[in-house]
Write an enzyme that holds these catalytic residues in place. Structure first.
Site, mmCIF file in Angstrom:
data_model
loop_
_atom_site.group_PDB
_atom_site.id
_atom_site.type_symbol
_atom_site.label_atom_id
_atom_site.label_comp_id
_atom_site.label_asym_id
_atom_site.label_seq_id
_atom_site.Cartn_x
_atom_site.Cartn_y
_atom_site.Cartn_z
ATOM 1 N N THR A 293 11.301 -47.923 -31.338
ATOM 2 C CA THR A 293 11.129 -47.727 -29.891
ATOM 3 C C THR A 293 10.842 -49.068 -29.221
ATOM 4 O OG1 THR A 293 9.836 -46.608 -28.155
ATOM 5 C CG2 THR A 293 8.724 -46.967 -30.256
ATOM 6 N N SER A 294 11.384 -49.243 -28.005
ATOM 7 C CA SER A 294 11.280 -50.540 -27.329
ATOM 8 C C SER A 294 9.918 -50.753 -26.684
ATOM 9 C CB SER A 294 12.370 -50.649 -26.258
ATOM 10 O OG SER A 294 12.181 -49.631 -25.292
ATOM 11 N N HIS B 252 9.151 -35.708 -25.222
ATOM 12 C CA HIS B 252 10.117 -35.771 -24.112
ATOM 13 C C HIS B 252 11.068 -34.580 -24.102
ATOM 14 C CE1 HIS B 252 9.588 -40.442 -23.598
ATOM 15 N NE2 HIS B 252 8.581 -39.752 -23.107
ATOM 16 N N CYS C 24 19.579 -16.988 -17.370
ATOM 17 C CA CYS C 24 18.438 -17.105 -18.287
ATOM 18 C C CYS C 24 18.357 -15.811 -19.111
ATOM 19 C CB CYS C 24 17.149 -17.296 -17.478
ATOM 20 S SG CYS C 24 15.652 -17.102 -18.456
ATOM 21 N N CYS D 16 13.845 -22.406 -18.086
ATOM 22 C CA CYS D 16 14.192 -21.669 -16.869
ATOM 23 C C CYS D 16 13.249 -22.063 -15.746
ATOM 24 C CB CYS D 16 14.116 -20.162 -17.112
ATOM 25 S SG CYS D 16 14.507 -19.233 -15.619
ATOM 26 N N GLN E 157 9.880 -39.354 -29.231
ATOM 27 C CA GLN E 157 10.377 -39.412 -27.845
ATOM 28 C C GLN E 157 11.816 -38.916 -27.827
ATOM 29 O OE1 GLN E 157 9.103 -43.470 -25.966
ATOM 30 N NE2 GLN E 157 9.081 -43.721 -28.170
ATOM 31 N N ASN F 185 10.750 -51.939 -36.541
ATOM 32 C CA ASN F 185 11.752 -51.974 -35.475
ATOM 33 C C ASN F 185 12.756 -53.097 -35.744
ATOM 34 O OD1 ASN F 185 12.322 -50.500 -33.063
ATOM 35 N ND2 ASN F 185 11.902 -52.332 -31.854
ATOM 36 N N LEU F 186 13.918 -52.943 -35.167
ATOM 37 C CA LEU F 186 14.956 -53.960 -35.327
ATOM 38 C C LEU F 186 14.507 -55.304 -34.768
ATOM 39 C CD1 LEU F 186 17.770 -53.814 -36.535
ATOM 40 C CD2 LEU F 186 18.664 -53.236 -34.280
HETATM 41 P P1 OAD Z 1 15.133 -47.750 -26.381
HETATM 42 O O1 OAD Z 1 16.620 -47.730 -26.272
HETATM 43 O O2 OAD Z 1 14.377 -48.254 -25.197
HETATM 44 O O3 OAD Z 1 14.711 -48.659 -27.616
HETATM 45 C C1 OAD Z 1 15.265 -48.490 -28.894
HETATM 46 C C2 OAD Z 1 14.601 -49.482 -29.838
HETATM 47 O O4 OAD Z 1 15.103 -49.233 -31.144
HETATM 48 C C3 OAD Z 1 14.872 -50.949 -29.530
HETATM 49 O O5 OAD Z 1 13.665 -51.699 -29.598
HETATM 50 C C4 OAD Z 1 15.848 -51.396 -30.635
HETATM 51 O O6 OAD Z 1 15.649 -52.731 -31.030
HETATM 52 C C5 OAD Z 1 15.446 -50.462 -31.755
HETATM 53 N N1 OAD Z 1 16.540 -50.181 -32.719
HETATM 54 C C6 OAD Z 1 17.876 -50.044 -32.480
HETATM 55 N N2 OAD Z 1 18.536 -49.747 -33.595
HETATM 56 C C7 OAD Z 1 17.611 -49.690 -34.592
HETATM 57 C C8 OAD Z 1 17.666 -49.436 -35.989
HETATM 58 N N3 OAD Z 1 18.830 -49.160 -36.616
HETATM 59 N N4 OAD Z 1 16.503 -49.459 -36.686
HETATM 60 C C9 OAD Z 1 15.325 -49.740 -36.080
HETATM 61 N N5 OAD Z 1 15.209 -49.985 -34.770
HETATM 62 C C10 OAD Z 1 16.324 -49.962 -34.024
HETATM 63 O O7 OAD Z 1 14.667 -46.279 -26.800
HETATM 64 P P2 OAD Z 1 13.211 -45.632 -26.729
HETATM 65 O O8 OAD Z 1 12.164 -46.662 -26.955
HETATM 66 O O9 OAD Z 1 13.224 -44.445 -27.599
HETATM 67 O O10 OAD Z 1 12.880 -41.289 -22.074
HETATM 68 O O11 OAD Z 1 13.156 -45.170 -25.220
HETATM 69 C C11 OAD Z 1 12.020 -44.508 -24.759
HETATM 70 C C12 OAD Z 1 12.375 -43.528 -23.695
HETATM 71 O O12 OAD Z 1 13.151 -44.190 -22.684
HETATM 72 C C13 OAD Z 1 13.278 -42.400 -24.125
HETATM 73 O O13 OAD Z 1 12.590 -41.339 -24.753
HETATM 74 C C14 OAD Z 1 13.884 -41.963 -22.833
HETATM 75 C C15 OAD Z 1 14.235 -43.321 -22.266
HETATM 76 O O14 OAD Z 1 14.348 -43.425 -20.907
HETATM 77 C C16 OAD Z 1 13.205 -40.378 -21.134
HETATM 78 O O15 OAD Z 1 14.380 -40.119 -20.882
HETATM 79 C C17 OAD Z 1 12.037 -39.754 -20.452
#
Ligand code: OAD
Length: 233
Positions: A177-178, A110, A137, A118, A92, A202-203
């Site tokens: 990822t959250s 993403h 472009c 463009c 993502q 995950n953390l």
């Molecule tokens: P988030 O910021 O929602 O979540 C990040 C996750 O990583 C959390 O669960 C943290 O606990 C975990 N974390 C932080 N540091 C860490 C580490 N050192 N090791 C392991 N885990 C760790 O980010 P995403 O889940 O990637 O989309 O967010 C998903 C999407 O939401 C993104 O791609 C973006 C955003 O809005 C768009 O912009 C379309």
């Protein structure tokens, strides 16, 4: 890890790049505390104030070029190089840290910061410079370039290819990822339904943690190299 595992799908999120110095979205001090999603990550926000949106992504594009992949990216690149079965790293993340660590089998659902799209000719171009100021472009000359990232309300890239892999997956691993954003947040349930073992690194427990067969909590730079060593035997 079972010998019957051949097809692996890995989903990565902002947590895997956090230790490289890239802000996550939803942790304390994350990007969505400092910026409103509606302003900088929707087509409507871009239509309202294109310069604001271009500046937001210009700053992130500049920042990403100053950081380096960490041990978690490097471990996945090693897995990619050595794993003989099918493997797909669905990220993502819009940074290029998987690729810079050496991974090849990467899909950016993403989009990518280092790419411009463009709106006129719909071509993509590798892009490392600012987009504010409306550069032309390189394909058609229109001043209609936007960041090649997927905004809320837009369809993530290559969903057919992702679901095809999920259908055949023996193992689905989610890293950093959250689990707050669909459709990526739903992949664990899809993979389970299709018969895959599901593992979360995950953390902290993610929103969809309940759906995983196994959750390991800790930093990606510790957990991912450990897991890769395990699976490569
Ligand atoms: P988030 O910021 O929602 O979540 C990040 C996750 O990583 C959390 O669960 C943290 O606990 C975990 N974390 C932080 N540091 C860490 C580490 N050192 N090791 C392991 N885990 C760790 O980010 P995403 O889940 O990637 O989309 O967010 C998903 C999407 O939401 C993104 O791609 C973006 C955003 O809005 C768009 O912009 C379309």
């Amino acid at each position: 890890m079972s010998d019957s595992i051949r097809n692996i799908v890995i989903l990565t999120g902002a947590g895997i790049s956090a230790e490289s110095g890239i802000d996550t979205f939803r942790d304390g001090g994350g990007l969505w505390e400092k910026h409103r999603v509606e302003d900088v990550a929707t087509p409507e926000g871009f239509a309202r104030d294109p310069a604001l949106v271009q500046r937001f992504y210009d700053a992130r594009r500049e920042a990403v070029q100053k950081v380096e992949p960490n041990a978690a990216h490097r471990a996945l690149a090693k897995l990619d190089a050595e794993w003989e079965g099918d493997l797909l790293i669905v990220t993502q993340n819009v940074d290029d840290l998987h690729e810079r660590a050496g991974a090849k089998r990467v899909l950016h659902m993403h989009g990518e910061l280092l790419s411009a799209l463009c709106a006129s000719c719909e071509q993509r171009h590798k892009w490392s410079e600012p987009l504010v100021g409306n550069p032309a472009c390189p394909g058609c000359g229109a001043e209609a370039l936007r960041p090649d990232v997927v905004w809320f309300g837009e369809m993530p890239y290559e969903m057919d290819r992702i679901y095809d892999r999920l259908r055949r997956a023996d193992l689905f691993v989610s890293i950093g990822t959250s689990g707050a954003v669909y459709p990526a947040a739903g992949f664990v349930r899809d993979a389970r339904e299709f018969g895959a073992h599901t593992l979360e690194l995950n953390l902290q427990r993610s929103e969809g943690s309940y759906w995983f067969d196994e959750t390991r909590k800790g930093r990606a730079s510790d957990l991912v190299p450990e897991w890769v060593a395990e699976i490569l035997g």
